[in-house]
Scaffold this motif. Structure first.
Motif, short mmCIF file in Angstrom:
data_model
loop_
_atom_site.label_atom_id
_atom_site.label_comp_id
_atom_site.label_asym_id
_atom_site.label_seq_id
_atom_site.Cartn_x
_atom_site.Cartn_y
_atom_site.Cartn_z
N ASN A 1 23.55 -19.21 -16.04
CA ASN A 1 22.11 -19.42 -15.91
C ASN A 1 21.37 -19.20 -17.22
O ASN A 1 20.35 -19.84 -17.47
N ASP A 2 21.87 -18.30 -18.07
CA ASP A 2 21.15 -17.96 -19.29
C ASP A 2 21.61 -18.72 -20.53
O ASP A 2 20.84 -18.86 -21.48
N SER B 1 15.52 -7.92 -22.08
CA SER B 1 16.15 -9.20 -22.41
C SER B 1 15.99 -10.11 -21.20
O SER B 1 15.36 -9.74 -20.20
N ASP B 2 16.56 -11.30 -21.27
CA ASP B 2 16.49 -12.21 -20.12
C ASP B 2 17.25 -11.65 -18.92
O ASP B 2 17.02 -12.08 -17.79
N LEU B 3 18.15 -10.71 -19.17
CA LEU B 3 18.94 -10.14 -18.09
C LEU B 3 18.10 -9.06 -17.40
O LEU B 3 18.33 -7.86 -17.55
N ARG C 1 16.03 -9.99 -11.14
CA ARG C 1 16.76 -11.21 -10.77
C ARG C 1 17.83 -10.94 -9.73
O ARG C 1 18.17 -11.80 -8.92
#
Length: 507
Positions: free
Chosen positions: A254-255, A315-317, A321
């Protein structure tokens, strides 16, 4: 215009390959529960649930899953590993109610020669016979090339010969496993690229093992190279070092791979991970990416401070989510920002002096290697605020507690009362009783009477998950009135001594 992302089939093999984890065996009801969650909540495309012919328990589990899947319109998503054994596996599949078979065949000349002791043509003829029989009985067929990775390294001509044969057969998917987990990412990319380009009409799945901790990296390269599907397991379960883990692979895709997409619901990954941990007894390492307990926990105070000021360590993590929350660990590296973040989550505000005292107490506990949790904070605050109200005229300077087999516990105590030092030694029925006997000697010398202990209670923060603190609450009677004092420490006897020092100052 940019092309739309390529859809990747995700096949979860926790219930087949994952169950080959040493010491793991799911019951039929556990298998059914996991299968239901994977298909309806996590929304993987397919699940591989068993190996044919293994046991009666396996047969019962497959029957239960196929019955539910058929009623739910999901039977085409349920797969079973089968063998090149004439009618045996095919009939087992039919009796179990399954419709999709994953036929295990030899993907390297080494395996074919030394395990089966057969020539390629003989193996291919037996495979064709099983596929023909399966189709006659209404089954769909996928094919595994066991040890394909070593086949590409050492007997590539055999692999091409085999794939030339397979493209003449009515198979839906060809599955390429790195059976021994020996490939590095560059090899995965090279081998899958070459295979996909050579056989564009075939659907290829990649099945990564994690023996060198390269499972997720290899999945990434396999997808870049053009693989159409991937095989994963919850928590990376599987034989030896396990398989590529579902949660990590999905997060990476996904990232970092905008050219592909899946139907997997990220928000359900943590829930199913914890359930499988419970059912399997296979514990998730605290530092395991995405699903480990520590992976969204900031420990260093400077990180918490950066998060507070401008989300500098985000971060995006993001934990949200995956249905999780960011935490700020409490220990010797905790700064004020760590503690403020935890207090904010509890809805508590403290003055600057009290915040400093709480920070200092947590650092002291961390130095003793104690684990402090958010649930401990109200106890620590209560203890500190309680201590603030008491003028310290009596101070327990030092003590030695001893407890030996077949000997009475004893205490040597040094105490300061209004600046005067006293030292006494005594025994008792327990360490705290010995402490109180020594204390009585001191107060007898001062011609003072101590309060009577009427109740003694010990508790830990709710949930009992912390190993850092216990609170001792002692009720005293003195001059015809009762009052309570509390002490907080990781050691029960020490927390009682702290509560007693508070009592001595109050009287």
């Amino acid at each position: 215009m940019p092309s739309s992302p390529r859809y990747i089939e995700v096949m979860d093999t926790t219930l087949r390959d994952g169950e080959q984890t040493s010491g793991v065996s799911f019951s039929p009801s556990e298998k059914l529960t996991i299968a239901q969650l994977l298909l309806t909540e996590v929304k993987v495309d397919r699940i591989e649930i068993a190996s044919a012919r293994v046991s009666e328990g396996e047969f019962a589990a497959v029957k239960a899953i196929t019955k539910w899947a058929k009623a739910s319109g999901l039977l085409h998503k349920v797969e079973v590993l089968t063998f090149v054994d004439g009618e045996v596996s095919v009939n087992w599949m039919k009796d179990a109610g399954a419709k999709v078979m994953n036929l295990l065949t030899k993907g390297s000349l080494n395996h074919l020669t030394h395990q089966l002791k057969k020539k390629p043509e003989q193996h291919f003829a037996e495979i064709a016979a099983v596929i023909t029989l399966a189709l006659k009985k209404g089954l769909e067929c996928n094919v595994y090339l066991e040890d394909w990775s070593n086949g590409m390294r050492h007997s590539r001509e055999y692999v091409w010969q085999y794939l030339d044969f397979l493209q003449t057969q009515p198979v839906k998917r060809v599955m390429l496993p790195d059976t021994l987990g020996v490939l590095v990412p560059s090899e995965v990319y090279a081998y899958i690229s070459e295979t996909v380009q050579r056989y564009p009409q075939l659907h290829f799945d990649f099945h990564a093992h994690n023996d060198y901790d390269l499972g997720t990296a290899n999945v990434l390269e396999g997808l870049k190279a053009g693989a159409h599907g991937i095989h994963l397991t919850i928590n990376g379960m599987g034989e030896r070092a396990g398989n590529a883990p579902l949660a990590s692979a999905i997060a990476v895709m996904n990232d970092f791979l905008p050219t592909v997409k899946t139907g997997v619901a990220e928000s359900s990954l943590y829930t199913v991970s914890k359930l499988v941990e419970t059912f399997s007894g296979f514990r998730i390492p605290a530092n395991k990416p995405v699903v480990g307990e520590n992976v969204f926990t900031q420990t260093a105070g400077i990180h918490a401070d950066g998060d507070k000021k401008h989300k500098l360590y985000f971060s995006d993590l993001m934990p949200e989510r995956f249905g999780r929350q960011r935490k700020y660990a409490l220990g010797k590296t905790s700064g004020k920002a760590n503690i403020e973040n935890n207090l904010a989550q509890l809805g508590i505000q403290l003055s600057e002096p009290d915040l400093k005292k709480v920070t200092q107490r947590i650092i002291e506990l961390g130095d003793r290697k104690e684990v402090v949790t958010q649930a401990d904070l109200p106890y620590i605050i209560s203890d500190i605020l309680d201590s603030n109200t008491i003028e310290e005229k009596v101070k327990i300077e030092n003590y030695v507690l001893t407890h030996s087999k077949a000997l009475k516990p004893s205490v040597t105590l040094r105490i300061s009362v209004k600046g005067e030092l006293y030292e006494e030694h005594s025994q008792g029925d327990g360490q705290y009783d010995a402490f109180m006997n020594a204390l009585k000697k001191v107060y007898k010398a001062r011609k003072q009477e101590l309060p009577v202990l009427t109740d003694y209670a010990v508790r830990i923060p709710p949930g009992g998950k912390s190993d850092a603190l216990c609170e001792t609450i002692i009720t005293w009677r003195y001059n015809n009135r009762e009052f309570k004092t509390r002490g907080l420490d990781s050691d029960q006897t020490v927390s009682a001594i702290k509560a007693t020092q508070k009592m001595l100052n109050l009287i």
